[in-house]
Design an enzyme around this catalytic site. Sequence first.
Site, mmCIF file in Angstrom:
data_model
loop_
_atom_site.group_PDB
_atom_site.id
_atom_site.type_symbol
_atom_site.label_atom_id
_atom_site.label_comp_id
_atom_site.label_asym_id
_atom_site.label_seq_id
_atom_site.Cartn_x
_atom_site.Cartn_y
_atom_site.Cartn_z
ATOM 1 N N ARG A 127 0.824 -1.209 0.000
ATOM 2 C CA ARG A 127 0.000 0.000 0.000
ATOM 3 C C ARG A 127 0.864 1.269 0.000
ATOM 4 N NH1 ARG A 127 -5.079 -1.241 2.373
ATOM 5 N NH2 ARG A 127 -5.783 -3.230 1.519
ATOM 6 N N ASP A 138 -16.592 8.082 7.596
ATOM 7 C CA ASP A 138 -15.422 7.222 7.447
ATOM 8 C C ASP A 138 -14.193 8.117 7.377
ATOM 9 O OD1 ASP A 138 -15.202 4.028 6.598
ATOM 10 O OD2 ASP A 138 -13.425 5.204 6.099
#
Length: 262
Positions: A37, A134
Site C-alpha cells: 500500500r 469514514d
Amino acid sequence: MTEFAYTDADFATISKKAYEIAGIVLGDNKRSLVYSRIARRLRALNIATFAEYSEFLDRNPEEEEPFVNAITTNLTKFFREAHHFEFLAERVSGWHGKHSVWSAGCSTGEEPWSIALTLAKAQKLAQTLVLATDIDTNVLAKASLGEYAVDDTDLQTLHAYRQYLQMNRNRTTFRVSQTVHENMRFRRLNLQSEWPMKKPFDVIFCRNVMIYFDDQTRQKLALKFIQQLKPGGYLIIGHSESLHRFKLPLKSVGPTIYQVAS
C-alpha cells in the site's frame, strides 16, 4: 526482490504513525499489506525510500489523508450480519417524531444504505437522519453515490427492497433511488479526533472497526459512543468484537447489540 528497501524499522515507523493518526494497530501480519500500500505512495510522490516517506509525512500534514486511505481495509456488503437490521426494523416500528442513526466507519456505503433501506421499508426514513462517516475519503466518495456493480452484489439479498433501487440500462449497475438519498449525510470523520455532532443518536452502528484498535482505544471509543447516544439508545458492533471485558454502562440485548442504561 522488492522494489523498495523495507526494514523492520520502516514497518515500525509506519505502524507508529498509523496508531498516532488514526488509532489503527498494524500487527506483524500486516507487514506485506503495508509494503504494497505505501509503495504506491512512494511511486506517486517519486520518493525513493520508506524512511524518506516517513519524513515527508511528518513535514506535510496534508499527506495524512492519503496515508490513511492507503492503509485502511474496506470489506463490506449489503445487510451483512442480517440480525442487526432485523433488530433495527423491530425497534423503529415504535418510533414517532425525529430520530437519527449513525454508521461509524461506513466504508463503501453498503452498511448505511442497508440502514436506510430498512428505514424506508418500515416507512420511517422520512423522519430519520442517517449519518455515515469514514476516515477514508476514497470509500466515502463511493458511498455517497449509492451506486454499485451488479456482479459485486447479492441481489437476492436486496429483492425485498427492489422498489428503492434503480437499474441502469444495461443492468450492470444499480443505484439507490433519490428518495432514499434525501435523509442521508456522508462526512469524513477520524474517530480518534473531536466529534462535531451536537445531538445524540438513537442507534450507532460501528461494526468491524474496533478490531483495528487496541483495548485502550476500544474502551475510550465505546465511552464516546455511549455519550453520543440517547438514554436507552443502542450500540451495534461487529460479530468478531466484544465489549464484555470493559466496565461500561451497557447491557447486552442481542448478539453484539448493546443498550445504554436509560
